[in-house]
Design a protein around this motif. Structure first.
Motif, PDB file in Angstrom:
ATOM      1  N   ARG A  84     -12.007   9.550   8.003  1.00 17.79           N
ATOM      2  CA  ARG A  84     -11.208   8.438   7.479  1.00 17.79           C
ATOM      3  C   ARG A  84     -11.711   7.147   8.110  1.00 17.79           C
ATOM      4  NH1 ARG A  84      -5.223   9.119   8.689  1.00 17.79           N
ATOM      5  NH2 ARG A  84      -5.269  10.401   6.794  1.00 17.79           N
ATOM      6  N   GLY A  85     -12.083   6.193   7.252  1.00 22.09           N
ATOM      7  CA  GLY A  85     -12.601   4.918   7.724  1.00 22.09           C
ATOM      8  C   GLY A  85     -11.650   3.781   7.406  1.00 22.09           C
ATOM      9  N   LEU A  86     -11.676   2.761   8.240  1.00 21.47           N
ATOM     10  CA  LEU A  86     -10.853   1.571   8.024  1.00 21.47           C
ATOM     11  C   LEU A  86     -11.739   0.337   8.158  1.00 21.47           C
ATOM     12  CD1 LEU A  86      -7.828   0.867   7.501  1.00 21.47           C
ATOM     13  CD2 LEU A  86      -7.668   0.366   9.944  1.00 21.47           C
ATOM     14  N   GLN A  87     -11.741  -0.490   7.110  1.00 21.63           N
ATOM     15  CA  GLN A  87     -12.500  -1.738   7.103  1.00 21.63           C
ATOM     16  C   GLN A  87     -11.556  -2.904   6.862  1.00 21.63           C
ATOM     17  OE1 GLN A  87     -15.424   0.366   4.098  1.00 21.63           O
ATOM     18  NE2 GLN A  87     -16.223  -1.667   4.598  1.00 21.63           N
ATOM     19  N   ARG A  88     -11.878  -4.040   7.458  1.00 17.78           N
ATOM     20  CA  ARG A  88     -11.045  -5.224   7.278  1.00 17.78           C
ATOM     21  C   ARG A  88     -11.718  -6.205   6.323  1.00 17.78           C
ATOM     22  NH1 ARG A  88      -9.331  -8.984  12.322  1.00 17.78           N
ATOM     23  NH2 ARG A  88     -11.605  -9.102  12.480  1.00 17.78           N
ATOM     24  N   ILE A  89     -10.894  -6.797   5.438  1.00 13.67           N
ATOM     25  CA  ILE A  89     -11.342  -7.871   4.563  1.00 13.67           C
ATOM     26  C   ILE A  89     -10.717  -9.163   5.064  1.00 13.67           C
ATOM     27  CG2 ILE A  89     -11.334  -8.793   2.215  1.00 13.67           C
ATOM     28  CD1 ILE A  89     -11.091  -5.992   1.147  1.00 13.67           C
ATOM     29  N   SER A  90     -11.561 -10.169   5.303  1.00 10.80           N
ATOM     30  CA  SER A  90     -11.082 -11.464   5.783  1.00 10.80           C
ATOM     31  C   SER A  90     -11.494 -12.560   4.809  1.00 10.80           C
ATOM     32  CB  SER A  90     -11.639 -11.762   7.172  1.00 10.80           C
ATOM     33  OG  SER A  90     -11.294 -10.733   8.080  1.00 10.80           O
ATOM     34  N   SER A 111      -7.263 -12.544   8.129  1.00 12.14           N
ATOM     35  CA  SER A 111      -7.228 -11.191   7.560  1.00 12.14           C
ATOM     36  C   SER A 111      -6.444 -11.158   6.257  1.00 12.14           C
ATOM     37  CB  SER A 111      -6.598 -10.222   8.562  1.00 12.14           C
ATOM     38  OG  SER A 111      -7.369 -10.154   9.749  1.00 12.14           O
ATOM     39  N   ILE A 112      -7.006 -10.508   5.265  1.00 14.85           N
ATOM     40  CA  ILE A 112      -6.374 -10.422   3.942  1.00 14.85           C
ATOM     41  C   ILE A 112      -5.928  -8.998   3.620  1.00 14.85           C
ATOM     42  CG2 ILE A 112      -6.826 -10.620   1.457  1.00 14.85           C
ATOM     43  CD1 ILE A 112      -8.584 -13.026   2.079  1.00 14.85           C
ATOM     44  N   ALA A 113      -6.772  -8.024   3.917  1.00 15.14           N
ATOM     45  CA  ALA A 113      -6.455  -6.641   3.550  1.00 15.14           C
ATOM     46  C   ALA A 113      -7.283  -5.680   4.389  1.00 15.14           C
ATOM     47  CB  ALA A 113      -6.717  -6.414   2.066  1.00 15.14           C
ATOM     48  N   PHE A 114      -6.923  -4.405   4.287  1.00 16.93           N
ATOM     49  CA  PHE A 114      -7.700  -3.327   4.893  1.00 16.93           C
ATOM     50  C   PHE A 114      -8.073  -2.321   3.811  1.00 16.93           C
ATOM     51  CE2 PHE A 114      -5.354  -4.972   8.522  1.00 16.93           C
ATOM     52  CZ  PHE A 114      -6.350  -5.043   9.485  1.00 16.93           C
ATOM     53  N   ILE A 115      -9.272  -1.767   3.924  1.00 20.12           N
ATOM     54  CA  ILE A 115      -9.724  -0.711   3.020  1.00 20.12           C
ATOM     55  C   ILE A 115      -9.708   0.594   3.795  1.00 20.12           C
ATOM     56  CG2 ILE A 115     -11.587   0.124   1.550  1.00 20.12           C
ATOM     57  CD1 ILE A 115     -10.438  -2.447   0.551  1.00 20.12           C
ATOM     58  N   GLU A 116      -8.889   1.525   3.346  1.00 18.60           N
ATOM     59  CA  GLU A 116      -8.822   2.848   3.980  1.00 18.60           C
ATOM     60  C   GLU A 116      -9.506   3.859   3.066  1.00 18.60           C
ATOM     61  OE1 GLU A 116      -5.152   4.539   6.100  1.00 18.60           O
ATOM     62  OE2 GLU A 116      -5.261   5.712   4.246  1.00 18.60           O
ATOM     63  N   SER A 117     -10.536   4.508   3.574  1.00 20.40           N
ATOM     64  CA  SER A 117     -11.293   5.464   2.763  1.00 20.40           C
ATOM     65  C   SER A 117     -11.338   6.829   3.441  1.00 20.40           C
ATOM     66  CB  SER A 117     -12.724   4.963   2.534  1.00 20.40           C
ATOM     67  OG  SER A 117     -13.376   4.707   3.772  1.00 20.40           O
ATOM     68  N   GLN A 118     -11.392   7.878   2.629  1.00 21.56           N
ATOM     69  CA  GLN A 118     -11.555   9.235   3.138  1.00 21.56           C
ATOM     70  C   GLN A 118     -12.804   9.844   2.508  1.00 21.56           C
ATOM     71  OE1 GLN A 118      -8.122  11.770   2.907  1.00 21.56           O
ATOM     72  NE2 GLN A 118      -6.916  10.508   4.302  1.00 21.56           N
ATOM     73  N   TRP A 119     -13.580  10.547   3.351  1.00 22.35           N
ATOM     74  CA  TRP A 119     -14.872  11.064   2.936  1.00 22.35           C
ATOM     75  C   TRP A 119     -14.989  12.560   3.241  1.00 22.35           C
ATOM     76  CZ3 TRP A 119     -18.279   7.519   0.733  1.00 22.35           C
ATOM     77  CH2 TRP A 119     -17.946   6.173   0.891  1.00 22.35           C
ATOM     78  N   LYS A 120     -15.742  13.258   2.386  1.00 23.97           N
ATOM     79  CA  LYS A 120     -16.008  14.689   2.599  1.00 23.97           C
ATOM     80  C   LYS A 120     -17.506  14.942   2.465  1.00 23.97           C
ATOM     81  CE  LYS A 120     -14.829  19.348   0.956  1.00 23.97           C
ATOM     82  NZ  LYS A 120     -13.993  20.148   0.032  1.00 23.97           N
TER      83      LYS A 120
END
Length: 256
Positions: A212-218, A225-234
């Motif tokens: 699970r990754g977390l990236q910030r959008i500014s 800071s405007i948002a965060f992108i939460e992604s899950q990978w397999k």
């Protein structure tokens, strides 16, 4: 004749001194190496424990910054393996099967010390005593833009989903910065998308291990800071596949 003998002796002396100096320099560098982590686990799949270390060389004696970082493995078959990592702070190590082959892999993180708390991440396998860099997933690919009327949007390339952010609460700041003029965007401008601030192993819905990754959008700067992108990978068929992605709007006014 005597001069030739003297020159020959001097050359021999200098070569000997150079060799001795080289040996001591190598020993000094080796002595500078410190052990950060020492662990044992079966990562080859033979049922025996392998000795895994993360070692580094400090930038200065009283510094926490490691200018060189290495993963070193003393395997149960007597062989040694080594891989160089990026410089940074506070390395962390986890043993977890990420590629679904039933054998524990090495998941490593090293903090960069940069803004946003970004770290570098690594994933290695030693299955059948072959050290393989499994890599980690690339960050989520997206297209971002500021828009008129104090808005911004992002399109997730993998899914095609579009998210719009209402930034009217920041209108005064954006006007002062010259980003907008009475609500109209002065010139095209993209948002700032950071690398992973965190990337952690998680259990996916199907019971397998993933990341699970977390990236910030500014916006105008990293503090905006405007948002965060939460992604899950397999890990599927020797590559990373996006399992899910979620956009977390800090203004709580996300539109899809």
């Amino acid at each position: 004749m005597k001069k030739e003998i003297i020159f020959a002796f001097a050359a021999f002396f200098m070569m000997s001194l150079s060799t001795i100096t080289g040996v001591y320099a190598g020993e000094d560098k080796k002595d500078d190496m410190i052990a950060i982590i020492d662990e044992k686990a079966d990562i080859s799949g033979d049922g025996k424990e392998d000795f895994v270390s993360i070692k580094g060389i400090r930038y200065e004696d009283d510094s926490d910054f490691l200018r060189e970082v290495y993963i070193q493995i003393q395997a149960s078959n007597g062989e040694k393996y080594k891989a160089k990592l990026e410089a940074g702070f506070d390395p962390q190590l986890q043993f977890i099967d990420m590629n679904q082959d039933g054998i524990k892999d090495l998941f490593i993180s090293v903090e960069t010390g940069g803004s946003g708390g970004v770290s570098n991440y690594y994933l290695y396998s030693l299955k059948d005593f072959e050290l393989t860099d499994l890599t980690v997933p690339e960050t989520v690919m997206m297209t971002t833009n500021f828009e008129d009327d104090y808005k911004a949007s992002t399109i997730i390339q993998e899914t095609g989903d579009t998210y719009t952010f209402d930034l009217k609460t920041r209108a005064k700041d954006y006007e002062k910065l010259g980003l907008y003029s009475k609500g109209r965007l002065n010139e095209p401008m993209e948002l700032m998308v950071d690398p992973y601030s965190t990337l952690k192993p998680v259990k996916l819905k199907d019971g397998t291990n993933g990341l699970r990754g977390l990236q910030r959008i500014s916006g105008a700067n990293h503090a905006d800071s405007i948002a965060f992108i939460e992604s899950q990978w397999k890990y599927v068929n020797e590559q990373w596949a996006l399992n899910s992605v979620k956009v977390i709007d800090i203004e709580s006014s996300k539109q899809k």
